[in-house]
Design an enzyme around this catalytic site. Structure first.
Site, PDB file in Angstrom:
ATOM      1  N   SER A   1     101.295  72.752 -92.680  1.00 37.46           N
ATOM      2  CA  SER A   1     102.167  71.397 -92.362  1.00 37.46           C
ATOM      3  C   SER A   1     102.053  71.321 -90.775  1.00 37.46           C
ATOM      4  O   SER A   1     102.252  70.429 -90.053  1.00 37.46           O
ATOM      5  CB  SER A   1     103.417  71.392 -92.945  1.00 37.46           C
TER       6      SER A   1
ATOM      7  N   SER B   1     108.124  62.438 -98.140  1.00 37.73           N
ATOM      8  CA  SER B   1     108.447  62.558 -96.718  1.00 37.73           C
ATOM      9  C   SER B   1     107.354  62.251 -95.591  1.00 37.73           C
ATOM     10  O   SER B   1     107.676  62.013 -94.402  1.00 37.73           O
ATOM     11  CB  SER B   1     109.356  63.581 -96.569  1.00 37.73           C
ATOM     12  N   GLN B   2     106.268  62.480 -96.236  1.00 36.66           N
ATOM     13  CA  GLN B   2     105.195  62.281 -95.169  1.00 36.66           C
ATOM     14  C   GLN B   2     104.911  60.860 -94.875  1.00 36.66           C
ATOM     15  O   GLN B   2     104.337  60.717 -93.503  1.00 36.66           O
ATOM     16  CB  GLN B   2     103.655  62.606 -95.911  1.00 36.66           C
TER      17      GLN B   2
ATOM     18  N   ARG C   1      98.210  75.052-105.393  1.00 38.35           N
ATOM     19  CA  ARG C   1      99.430  75.902-105.704  1.00 38.35           C
ATOM     20  C   ARG C   1      99.565  76.288-107.194  1.00 38.35           C
ATOM     21  O   ARG C   1     100.382  77.328-107.516  1.00 38.35           O
ATOM     22  CB  ARG C   1     100.594  74.901-105.357  1.00 38.35           C
TER      23      ARG C   1
ATOM     24  N   SER D   1     112.314  65.975 -99.790  1.00 35.52           N
ATOM     25  CA  SER D   1     111.843  67.012 -98.635  1.00 35.52           C
ATOM     26  C   SER D   1     112.095  66.772 -97.343  1.00 35.52           C
ATOM     27  O   SER D   1     111.278  66.844 -96.437  1.00 35.52           O
ATOM     28  CB  SER D   1     110.112  66.653 -98.645  1.00 35.52           C
TER      29      SER D   1
ATOM     30  N   ARG E   1      96.688  59.452-105.457  1.00 31.36           N
ATOM     31  CA  ARG E   1      98.309  59.787-105.017  1.00 31.36           C
ATOM     32  C   ARG E   1      98.776  58.633-104.382  1.00 31.36           C
ATOM     33  O   ARG E   1      98.083  57.489-103.759  1.00 31.36           O
ATOM     34  CB  ARG E   1      98.380  60.766-104.016  1.00 31.36           C
TER      35      ARG E   1
ATOM     36  N   LYS F   1     101.691  65.352-106.744  1.00 33.93           N
ATOM     37  CA  LYS F   1     100.986  66.140-105.931  1.00 33.93           C
ATOM     38  C   LYS F   1      99.577  66.098-106.398  1.00 33.93           C
ATOM     39  O   LYS F   1      98.986  65.178-106.857  1.00 33.93           O
ATOM     40  CB  LYS F   1     101.603  67.468-105.749  1.00 33.93           C
TER      41      LYS F   1
ATOM     42  N   LYS G   1      91.970  75.317-100.008  1.00 36.53           N
ATOM     43  CA  LYS G   1      92.687  73.820 -99.311  1.00 36.53           C
ATOM     44  C   LYS G   1      93.592  74.315 -98.220  1.00 36.53           C
ATOM     45  O   LYS G   1      93.707  73.793 -97.351  1.00 36.53           O
ATOM     46  CB  LYS G   1      93.381  73.084-100.503  1.00 36.53           C
TER      47      LYS G   1
ATOM     48  N   ASP H   1     107.410  72.476-102.861  1.00 39.75           N
ATOM     49  CA  ASP H   1     106.094  73.172-102.926  1.00 39.75           C
ATOM     50  C   ASP H   1     106.163  74.443-103.516  1.00 39.75           C
ATOM     51  O   ASP H   1     105.312  75.074-103.894  1.00 39.75           O
ATOM     52  CB  ASP H   1     105.626  73.168-101.453  1.00 39.75           C
TER      53      ASP H   1
END
Ligand code: DC
Length: 636
Positions: free
Chosen positions: A22, A169-170, A383, A196, A122, A338, A408, A311
């Site tokens: 990030s 929040s992206q 994840r 987030s 997404r 996600k 990734k 996450d």
């Protein structure tokens, strides 16, 4: 598909982990927009950051990367991005996809952005709506609110927008990052419960490091000044989400794992995963430049809100069965959007391993239990793959499928997992024999394996097999990714002195001149080495030990081997032995083995060296019985 080896001993180790995804992707954007040259140290090199580098290069930004030193050098554009002449491909990277939309608008003419199927499914609607409200034209080339899109920011200036923050929040981070290059100031009002928020704080922290201060009003409104960024030297922190897997492993195992470079002042919200482990009974030691978890005898259940550290939900869910009480995770309904529908994925896979888990209104609850082995579907979600791999440390027979998705964000994940197993490797009945070509190590290793009643593994034959298949398939030896994929894909089986690759007897081919000429390049390929190391470790662990012969067994594969031997002989002696075996001339063979030695000892990944703890034996003029008697005594 990867079978996860159990952890045999509680670890006691300090880890150096890769940089934060990030932070790297944010700093790449600010550096790309800055005036002047920026240097990012400790940056992450993984699929998601490669996607960002790729897109920024298409905007005309000069980026030099050096994975060996984890450094990226960015020649800032000062905000003048050029129109890419091809589609921007964001692959599976959510941050790249979202951050590139406002960046594309800065260009002022048509920019097409597309990505992998996962990114298409997404949600991005709030971001597209916000851009549209600023006068940016967004054309949906396949389906409304989905990539691929054509962006045209000809009419973009600035102003005020309202942004929903309940999905990601992206969207807010994306707008904030590009806003200093808008013609007018941007005021953002967020609506609903922003999820987030630590990631927004991270965005603001990175922007500040590059000279832009955003004014924040009560965490709901943001005003960005215009003027642009200033280039800087920036140190990227190790990835806190990646660290969560190892902190979790320490907590369950009762061992101790520290992560270097990640400290109490971290700008990553995910360090607060430690607060949960602390609540469950783990001891956490926080300092300015490291964080350490000491696992307790028993972990208790918890009831926690994880909206700010979502996450790490898969990490907690995967260790939850080992707690003495139920683990309830709340306020994370949005993680269904996600890389996979994470709540459903976790419940399904936990249930398949015999663990009771169910959905609660905004999250899930996992009950204590003993998981059984079985195939875990990772849904190609990094994840999910990493979390169940941690469970596999404490459960026999966990197979993660597919497992390659860790690329990734954390290509070295399985390598680090092996590092925490190293203490347990000290209990194996393992003899490591290394040395250069023709040093007599194969004959010696086979002889010793018989004497010690252990199985024998010729690791050179594994590299030779990869080389043989590479040549046979016509793959370019220099295409590192393609050759590493071959290594990952092929099945190598030993049957006495015979070697079968994908069922085909390759015993002769792998000793041929073509393979001799190619094998040093193949074995210098870090991707190939990572796969081979993993297989060699799994082979020995499954057998409780063995005699392993190669170049890096004592130094890298099993640094805790019970005994390490490094065998040498004079070049003349080595060539003589090979000549007797093959019938070729001594001159010809000397040239070949010296050439191979030079390549093997100078490569960056695991060069041929005598480990400092290895017993060095020169076999020139010695009989095999003499040498093996000596080694046997030491080993026993
Ligand atoms: O031992 P050998 O000659 O069959 O090995 C073939 C090649 O593989 C050699 O050039 C070095 C490489 N190798 C390696 O890099 N690491 C090992 N553990 C074993 C072999």
């Amino acid at each position: 598909m990867l079978l996860i080896d159990r952890l045999e001993e509680p670890p006691d180790i300090r880890l150096v982990l890769p940089g934060s995804k990030s932070i790297t992707n944010r700093a790449l954007v600010t550096a790309a927009l800055a005036s002047g040259e920026s240097v990012l140290s400790g940056a992450l090199f993984a699929d998601d950051t490669f996607a960002m580098v790729d897109c920024l290069r298409k905007f005309g930004v000069g980026i030099t990367i050096d994975p060996d030193s984890s450094t990226m050098i960015i020649k800032g554009s000062g905000g003048t991005l050029i129109a890419p002449d091809e589609t921007l491909w964001v692959n599976q990277s959510g941050t790249t996809a979202r951050f590139c939309v406002p960046l594309a608008a800065l260009v002022g003419s048509d920019v097409v952005i597309d990505g992998d199927q996962q990114i298409k499914s997404r949600p991005h609607r709030e971001l597209f709506d916000a851009m549209t409200s600023l006068g940016v034209k967004i054309e949906y080339l396949q389906a409304p609110y989905q990539f691929p899109v054509r962006v045209n920011g000809d009419q973009l200036s600035g102003g005020e927008i309202t942004l929903g923050g309940e999905t990601s929040s992206q969207f807010l981070s994306a707008m904030l990052l590009s806003a200093p290059l808008f013609k007018e100031e941007l005021h953002i009002v967020t609506e609903g419960n922003l999820v987030s928020t630590p990631y927004v704080d991270m965005t603001l922290a990175v922007m500040k490091a590059f000279g832009v201060r955003v004014t924040e009003h009560s965490g709901q409104q943001y005003s960005t000044p215009i003027g642009g960024y200033v280039a800087t030297e920036y140190q990227v922190e190790p990835d806190a989400s990646a660290a969560s897997y190892f902190f979790a492993a320490a907590a369950v195992s009762g061992g101790k794992i520290g992560v270097e470079g990640l400290g109490s002042f971290s700008i990553q919200g995910d360090v607060h995963f430690l607060d949960i482990l602390e609540k469950m009974g783990a001891k956490v030691i926080r300092s300015d430049d490291s964080l350490t978890v000491c696992g307790p005898d028993e972990l208790s259940g918890v009831d926690v809100s994880m909206s700010l550290i979502s996450d790490t939900v898969p990490t907690l869910a995967a260790i939850a069965p080992f707690a003495t009480g139920p683990v309830t995770i709340r306020d994370v309904a949005f993680i269904s959007n996600k890389e996979s529908d994470r709540i459903s994925a976790l419940i399904t896979e936990l249930s398949n391993l015999g663990i009771q888990a169910k959905k609660v209104d905004t999250g899930l609850i996992v009950y204590p239990g003993t998981p059984q082995g079985g195939i875990v579907n990772s849904y190609d979600d990094h994840r999910i793959a990493m979390s169940f791999s941690i469970m596999g440390l404490f459960t026999s027979g966990v197979i993660v499928h597919p497992h390659q998705c860790v690329e990734k964000t954390f290509p070295e994940f399985y390598e680090v997992l092996d590092q925490i197993r190293m203490r347990g490797d000290g209990n194996l009945s393992l003899l490591a024999i290394d040395g250069p070509a023709g040093s007599g190590k194969s004959t010696l290793a086979k002889y010793l394996a018989k004497q010690l009643e252990l199985e024998y593994l010729d690791t050179g034959a594994m590299y030779r097999s990869v080389a043989a298949v590479t040549i046979k398939s016509g793959t370019d030896l220099g295409d590192k990714n393609a050759v590493a994929e071959i290594a990952e894909r092929i099945l190598i089986e030993f049957d006495g002195d015979k070697i079968f690759v994908d069922g085909e007897n390759m015993t002769k081919i792998i000793r041929g001149t073509d393979v001799n000429a190619a094998v040093s390049e193949v074995s210098a390929n870090p991707g190939v080495r990572a796969v081979m190391r993993r297989r060699q470790r799994a082979w020995a662990r499954a057998r409780g030990g063995g005699v392993l012969e190669g170049r890096d067994i004592g130094s890298v594969v099993f640094p805790n081997a019970r005994l390490k031997v490094y065998v040498t002989a004079t070049p003349e002696e080595r060539a003589k032995r090979r000549s007797l075996e093959s019938g070729r001339t001594i001159e010809d063979i000397t040239k070949e083995i010296l050439g191979r030695d030079a390549k093997d000892s100078t490569r960056i990944d695991s060069p041929l060296v005598a480990d400092s703890e290895a017993i060095i034996i020169d076999t020139t003029g010695k009989t095999i019985e003499e040498t093996s008697d000596f080694i046997q005594k030491l080993f026993r």
